[in-house]
Scaffold this motif. Structure first.
Motif, PDB file in Angstrom:
ATOM      1  N   THR A   1       0.822  -1.213   0.000  1.00 16.00           N
ATOM      2  CA  THR A   1       0.000   0.000   0.000  1.00 16.00           C
ATOM      3  C   THR A   1       0.852   1.257   0.000  1.00 16.00           C
ATOM      4  OG1 THR A   1      -0.121   0.188   2.410  1.00 16.00           O
ATOM      5  CG2 THR A   1      -1.753  -1.231   1.334  1.00 16.00           C
ATOM      6  N   ILE A   2       0.232   2.334  -0.429  1.00  7.96           N
ATOM      7  CA  ILE A   2       0.886   3.636  -0.419  1.00  7.96           C
ATOM      8  C   ILE A   2       1.273   4.024   1.006  1.00  7.96           C
ATOM      9  CG2 ILE A   2       0.502   6.108  -0.775  1.00  7.96           C
ATOM     10  CD1 ILE A   2      -1.209   5.386  -3.188  1.00  7.96           C
ATOM     11  N   ASP A   3       0.360   3.784   1.948  1.00 10.87           N
ATOM     12  CA  ASP A   3       0.628   4.172   3.335  1.00 10.87           C
ATOM     13  C   ASP A   3       1.854   3.459   3.896  1.00 10.87           C
ATOM     14  OD1 ASP A   3      -1.537   5.917   3.453  1.00 10.87           O
ATOM     15  OD2 ASP A   3      -2.934   4.344   4.047  1.00 10.87           O
ATOM     16  N   GLU A   4       2.037   2.161   3.554  1.00  9.54           N
ATOM     17  CA  GLU A   4       3.189   1.411   4.036  1.00  9.54           C
ATOM     18  C   GLU A   4       4.481   1.991   3.485  1.00  9.54           C
ATOM     19  OE1 GLU A   4       0.971  -2.956   4.397  1.00  9.54           O
ATOM     20  OE2 GLU A   4       2.251  -2.477   2.674  1.00  9.54           O
ATOM     21  N   TRP A   5       4.504   2.267   2.197  1.00  8.51           N
ATOM     22  CA  TRP A   5       5.714   2.800   1.569  1.00  8.51           C
ATOM     23  C   TRP A   5       5.999   4.213   2.071  1.00  8.51           C
ATOM     24  CZ3 TRP A   5       7.768   1.225  -3.756  1.00  8.51           C
ATOM     25  CH2 TRP A   5       7.656  -0.164  -3.927  1.00  8.51           C
ATOM     26  N   ALA A   6       4.946   5.002   2.219  1.00  6.01           N
ATOM     27  CA  ALA A   6       5.132   6.371   2.703  1.00  6.01           C
ATOM     28  C   ALA A   6       5.704   6.359   4.119  1.00  6.01           C
ATOM     29  CB  ALA A   6       3.803   7.120   2.667  1.00  6.01           C
TER      30      ALA A   6
END
Length: 285
Positions: free
Chosen positions: A194-199
């Motif tokens: 997910t985007i949140d994990e990478w961010a």
């Protein structure tokens, strides 16, 4: 006329150093030889790396069998079986061989025809183009006007404009930390990233990460993630692995979920894609 005459056919039995030397000769020869189109076959052993180079002719690199990864300053581009990659003239690139590869390369002079593509991309081959490549490889490099070879060359140049582009390129970001995340993902892709994990890993807000990723790769995170999964899936499917095992290994909860992604990216289901690839391989050369 060129003073360098490299062998037209380079078998995989040649050692790595000798293969590299002959490739260097070919690159020099391509700069000297005349004619609009030059077609060359090469057999590469598993694990071989063609060093970074460029040439003044554009190249249609066709993986007749096996899988190659083409690395440029813009990223890594996969060429699965029965596909080709268009490399515009002057693009520096290296080629990594995955498994035994039978390669057919068509080198096209800048003034050979009007409207040559100017961007690097992967294409699917039409049945006609596949046959024309086979014929071009066994034809003279600069056939006389009106000859069979010249007719093959002319039709090949015309058919270039009918090759459907496929979204199999995987651009990599230049920013080191983001690039490292992308490389780790390619080694073990998952549709659940997910985007949140990478961010969070990069200590960025969701909005900042989304903008940065788009700016660095030219793609949204979700599209890039899907293409990375295709990178992992296509060679395994081409080797005959069941769709079910490939889908589950990549982290998809069901075959239909994997099939939906596959159809969205390539326009056909995995089984239809594989049946077409098998039929192409069985065609006489």
């Amino acid at each position: 006329m060129s003073s360098i005459t490299p062998p037209r056919f380079m078998p995989a039995s040649i050692t790595g150093d000798e293969l590299e030397r002959l490739h260097e000769q070919r690159v020099l020869w391509l700069e000297e030889i005349e004619g609009p189109v030059v077609a060359l076959p090469t057999e590469y052993p598993d694990g071989h790396l063609v060093p970074r180079h460029s040439h003044s002719r554009s190249q249609l690199l066709y993986a007749l069998a096996g899988v190659v990864l083409v690395t440029t300053d813009a990223g890594r581009w996969m060429v699965p079986p029965e596909h080709a990659i268009w490399l515009p003239a002057g693009v520096h690139h290296a080629v990594e061989i995955l498994g035994a590869v039978s390669m057919r390369s068509i080198y096209i002079a800048p003034d050979a025809t009007i409207g040559l593509p100017t961007h690097l991309h992967v294409v699917a081959l039409t049945d006609l183009m596949r046959c024309l490549i086979v014929e071009a490889v066994i034809s003279d490099d600069n056939p006389p006007p009106g000859s069979r070879g010249a007719l093959v060359t002319g039709l090949l140049l015309d058919e270039l404009h009918n090759l459907p582009e496929r979204p199999l390129g995987l651009p990599f970001p230049a920013e080191p930390r983001l690039s490292a995340l992308c490389r780790r993902f390619v080694e073990k892709p998952s549709p659940h990233a997910t985007i949140d994990e990478w961010a969070a890993v990069l200590a960025m807000s969701r909005r900042s990460f989304t903008r940065s990723f788009q700016r660095e790769t030219g793609l949204s995170f979700s599209v890039w993630r899907q293409q990375a999964c295709l990178f992992a899936a296509l060679p395994r499917l081409a080797d005959g692995e069941p769709v079910t095992s490939v889908a589950l290994d990549l982290g998809y909860e069901s075959v239909p979920a994997f099939t939906t992604m596959f159809k969205r990216m390539l326009g056909v289901s995995p089984r239809f894609y594989l049946s077409g690839t098998l039929a192409q391989r069985q065609q006489p050369s």
